[in-house]
Design an enzyme around this catalytic site. Structure first.
Site, short mmCIF file in Angstrom:
data_model
loop_
_atom_site.label_atom_id
_atom_site.label_comp_id
_atom_site.label_asym_id
_atom_site.label_seq_id
_atom_site.Cartn_x
_atom_site.Cartn_y
_atom_site.Cartn_z
N HIS A 15 0.86 -1.19 0.00
CA HIS A 15 0.00 0.00 0.00
C HIS A 15 0.89 1.24 0.00
O HIS A 15 1.49 1.58 1.02
CB HIS A 15 -0.92 0.02 1.24
CG HIS A 15 -1.87 1.17 1.24
ND1 HIS A 15 -3.22 1.02 1.38
CD2 HIS A 15 -1.67 2.50 1.09
CE1 HIS A 15 -3.82 2.19 1.33
NE2 HIS A 15 -2.88 3.12 1.16
N HIS A 17 1.56 5.39 -1.73
CA HIS A 17 1.22 6.56 -2.54
C HIS A 17 2.49 7.11 -3.18
O HIS A 17 3.40 7.51 -2.46
CB HIS A 17 0.56 7.65 -1.67
CG HIS A 17 -0.72 7.19 -1.06
ND1 HIS A 17 -1.94 7.38 -1.65
CD2 HIS A 17 -0.97 6.49 0.08
CE1 HIS A 17 -2.89 6.84 -0.89
NE2 HIS A 17 -2.33 6.29 0.17
N LEU A 18 2.52 7.15 -4.50
CA LEU A 18 3.72 7.64 -5.21
C LEU A 18 3.53 9.02 -5.81
O LEU A 18 4.48 9.60 -6.32
CB LEU A 18 4.13 6.65 -6.31
CG LEU A 18 4.91 5.41 -5.85
CD1 LEU A 18 5.21 4.52 -7.04
CD2 LEU A 18 6.21 5.79 -5.13
N LYS A 100 -9.34 0.06 -5.96
CA LYS A 100 -9.36 0.71 -4.66
C LYS A 100 -10.72 1.36 -4.38
O LYS A 100 -11.21 2.16 -5.18
CB LYS A 100 -8.24 1.77 -4.61
CG LYS A 100 -8.17 2.54 -3.31
CD LYS A 100 -7.70 1.68 -2.15
CE LYS A 100 -7.85 2.38 -0.82
NZ LYS A 100 -6.60 2.85 -0.25
N HIS A 137 -10.35 1.36 1.70
CA HIS A 137 -10.18 2.36 2.76
C HIS A 137 -11.43 2.25 3.62
O HIS A 137 -12.48 2.75 3.25
CB HIS A 137 -10.01 3.77 2.18
CG HIS A 137 -9.75 4.79 3.23
ND1 HIS A 137 -8.54 5.44 3.39
CD2 HIS A 137 -10.54 5.26 4.23
CE1 HIS A 137 -8.60 6.25 4.42
NE2 HIS A 137 -9.81 6.18 4.95
N HIS A 175 -4.62 -0.61 5.80
CA HIS A 175 -4.19 0.16 6.97
C HIS A 175 -5.17 0.06 8.15
O HIS A 175 -5.74 1.06 8.58
CB HIS A 175 -3.92 1.63 6.62
CG HIS A 175 -4.93 2.29 5.72
ND1 HIS A 175 -6.28 2.32 6.00
CD2 HIS A 175 -4.78 2.94 4.55
CE1 HIS A 175 -6.90 2.98 5.03
NE2 HIS A 175 -6.00 3.35 4.14
N LEU A 220 -4.88 9.27 7.91
CA LEU A 220 -6.22 8.67 7.93
C LEU A 220 -6.13 7.22 7.46
O LEU A 220 -5.46 6.96 6.47
CB LEU A 220 -7.18 9.44 7.02
CG LEU A 220 -7.60 10.80 7.57
CD1 LEU A 220 -8.37 11.59 6.51
CD2 LEU A 220 -8.44 10.64 8.83
N ASP A 248 1.39 2.66 3.55
CA ASP A 248 0.55 3.85 3.35
C ASP A 248 1.40 5.12 3.34
O ASP A 248 0.92 6.19 3.72
CB ASP A 248 -0.58 3.94 4.39
CG ASP A 248 -1.69 4.87 3.95
OD1 ASP A 248 -1.74 5.22 2.75
OD2 ASP A 248 -2.51 5.26 4.80
N ALA A 264 -3.75 14.99 5.63
CA ALA A 264 -3.55 13.68 6.24
C ALA A 264 -2.53 12.88 5.44
O ALA A 264 -2.65 12.79 4.23
CB ALA A 264 -4.87 12.93 6.29
O1 DOR Z 1 -3.38 9.68 5.59
C1 DOR Z 1 -3.69 9.36 4.46
N1 DOR Z 1 -3.11 9.92 3.38
N2 DOR Z 1 -4.64 8.44 4.30
C2 DOR Z 1 -5.13 8.14 3.08
O2 DOR Z 1 -6.00 7.32 3.00
C3 DOR Z 1 -4.65 8.85 1.88
C4 DOR Z 1 -3.32 9.40 2.08
C5 DOR Z 1 -2.92 10.41 1.03
O3 DOR Z 1 -3.09 10.12 -0.15
O4 DOR Z 1 -2.38 11.45 1.38
ZN ZN Z 2 -3.34 5.09 1.52
#
Ligand code: DOR
Ligand code: ZN
Length: 344
Positions: A15, A17-18, A100, A137, A175, A220, A248, A264
Site C-alpha cells: 500500500h 502513494h507515489l 481501490k 479504505h 491500513h 487517515l 501507506d 492527512a
Molecule cells: O493519511 C492518508 N493519506 N490516508 C489516506 O487514506 C490517503 C493518504 C494520502 O493520499 O495522502
Molecule cells: Zn493510503
C-alpha cells in the site's frame, strides 16, 4: 543473544502513494531502494479510473525509478460509474492488481470515490468472478460519526453486508487501525486480508497531541487509542498470515502539513523496512518479519515471492529532518530520531 544482522527475502509494499510529477521523481527512489514491488494507490487528481490512465501512470513511475528493477503494481480507483468492462480490461492487462474503494470524502482525493457501495454491485460481481482484489479504505464518512469510530462503523454498516453479498470477493482491508478490524479479519474467511502501517504499530493517538498539536503524526485512518495499538501489535506477534506490510507512505509538502487545515498522510518510504524491523524486534517477533514483509502479501495476491534478499544490520542512524519533495520539502516519519536497524 539478540541478532546483529538479518537477511530476508526482499519485501514488497502492499500500500503506497507515489504521487505524480516532480513529487513522484523525488520519492519513488526511496521505495525502489528497499522494495521489489509496491501496490500503487490511484488517488491522483484526477484519479486513475481506467486501464489507459493506469498504463500512462505506470510509464511515469517507471521513468522515475529508471535503472532499478522496481515493479509497480497498479490499481484502479473505483467510482459509482466504474463498469464491469473496465474490470475485464484490468484483469487482462496483467499489471493491474487491485481496485481501490475510497468511500467518497474519506481522505485525500476521495471526492470522486464511491457514494454508495451498492451502486458498484455489478462491478464487484465481476471482480469476484475474475479474482481481482478490492482494496478498501475502511471508514464510514457520515459527518455525524465520531472520527475515532469510523473504521468500526464501516465494518458494521458496509463491510459485513458487502461480504455477505460477495462471499468470495478478495478483499484487502487496508491500513487497519482498530481491534475490531483485526478481529474481523482474523475471524473471516481466507479471502480477506489486511495491511498494517508502521505508524499504527508504533503510536497511539496520544502521539498527535504530545506537548502540542503534531501534524506529522496525522494520517487517515487517524491513530486510535492504546488498546487498538496493542491489538495490532498482538497481530504481528501472532504471525497470522492474513496480515502484511503496507506502509501507506503518503507524502505531503511540509507547508501543507503544518497548516491551519493540515493534510492527512505520513511519509515513511525513506526508512520503511528499517522501522518495521525495529518494531518487530521490540515485540520480540523478528522471526515473523520476513513472512509479514515478504511472504504473506504475494501469497494473498497470488504472485510469486521475490527471489532476491536484503540484509539489515543492527546499526544506529539518524533520520534526516527533511527531504526534498520537488521544489518543496517533506518531513519524513520519525524525522531527527535515531533508529537501530539499517539496510546494508
Ligand atoms: O493519511 C492518508 N493519506 N490516508 C489516506 O487514506 C490517503 C493518504 C494520502 O493520499 O495522502
Ligand atoms: Zn493510503
Amino acid at each position: 543473544m539478540s541478532k546483529t544482522q538479518i537477511t530476508i527475502t526482499q519485501p514488497d509494499d502492499w500500500h503506497l502513494h507515489l504521487r505524480d510529477g516532480e513529487a513522484l521523481t523525488s520519492i519513488a527512489p526511496f521505495t525502489a531502494k528497499q522494495f521489489a514491488r509496491a501496490i500503487v494507490m490511484p488517488n491522483l487528481n484526477p484519479p486513475v479510473t481506467t486501464v489507459v490512465q493506469a498504463v500512462e501512470y505506470l510509464d511515469r513511475i517507471l521513468a522515475a525509478v529508471q535503472g532499478t528493477d522496481f515493479e509497480p503494481l497498479m490499481t484502479l480507483y473505483l467510482t459509482d460509474n466504474t463498469r464491469p468492462d473496465e474490470i475485464i480490461a484490468a484483469r487482462k492487462s496483467c499489471f493491474i492488481k487491485g481496485v481501490k474503494l475510497y468511500p467518497s470524502g474519506a481522505t485525500t482525493n476521495s471526492d470522486a470515490g464511491v457514494t454508495d457501495i451498492r451502486l458498484c454491485d455489478k462491478t464487484l460481481e465481476k471482480m469476484q468472478e475474475v479474482g481481482l482484489p478490492l482494496l478498501i479504505h475502511g471508514e464510514a464518512t457520515a459527518p455525524d460519526i465520531d472520527v475515532f469510530d469510523r473504521e468500526k462503523v464501516f465494518i458494521e454498516t458496509t463491510l459485513q453486508p458487502l461480504m455477505q453479498r460477495f462471499p468470495e470477493l478478495k478483499v484487502v482491508f487496508e491500513h487497519i487501525t482498530t481491534k475490531e478490524a483485526a478481529d474481523f479479519v482474523t475471524e473471516s474467511t481466507a479471502n480477506i486480508a489486511a495491511t498494517i502501517t508502521p505508524q499504527h504499530l508504533l503510536f497511539n493517538r496520544n502521539a498527535m497531541f504530545q506537548g502540542g498539536l503534531r501534524p506529522h503524526h496525522y494520517c487517515l485512518p487517524v491513530l486510535k487509542r492504546d488498546t487498538h495499538q496493542q491489538a495490532l501489535l498482538a497481530v504481528i506477534r501472532s504471525g497470522n498470515a492474513k496480515f502484511f506490510l503496507g506502509t501507506d507512505s503518503a507524502p505531503h509538502a511540509k507547508s501543507k502539513k503544518e497548516s491551519a487545515c493540515g493534510c492527512a498522510g505520513i511519509f515513511s518510504a525513506h526508512a520503511a523496512i528499517e522501522i518495521y524491523a525495529s518494531i518487530f524486534e521490540q515485540q520480540d517477533a523478528l522471526d515473523n518479519l520476513e513472512a509479514f514483509a515478504s511472504f504473506n502479501g504475494p501469497d494473498f495476491y497470488g504472485l510469486p515471492r521475490n527471489s532476491r534478499t536484503i540484509t539489515l544490520k543492527k546499526q544506529e542512524w539518524q533520520i534526516p529532518e527533511s527531504y526534498p519533495l520537488g521544489s518543496e520539502t517533506l518531513v519524513p516519519f520519525l524525522a531527527g530520531q535515531t533508529i537501530n536497524w539499517k539496510l546494508a
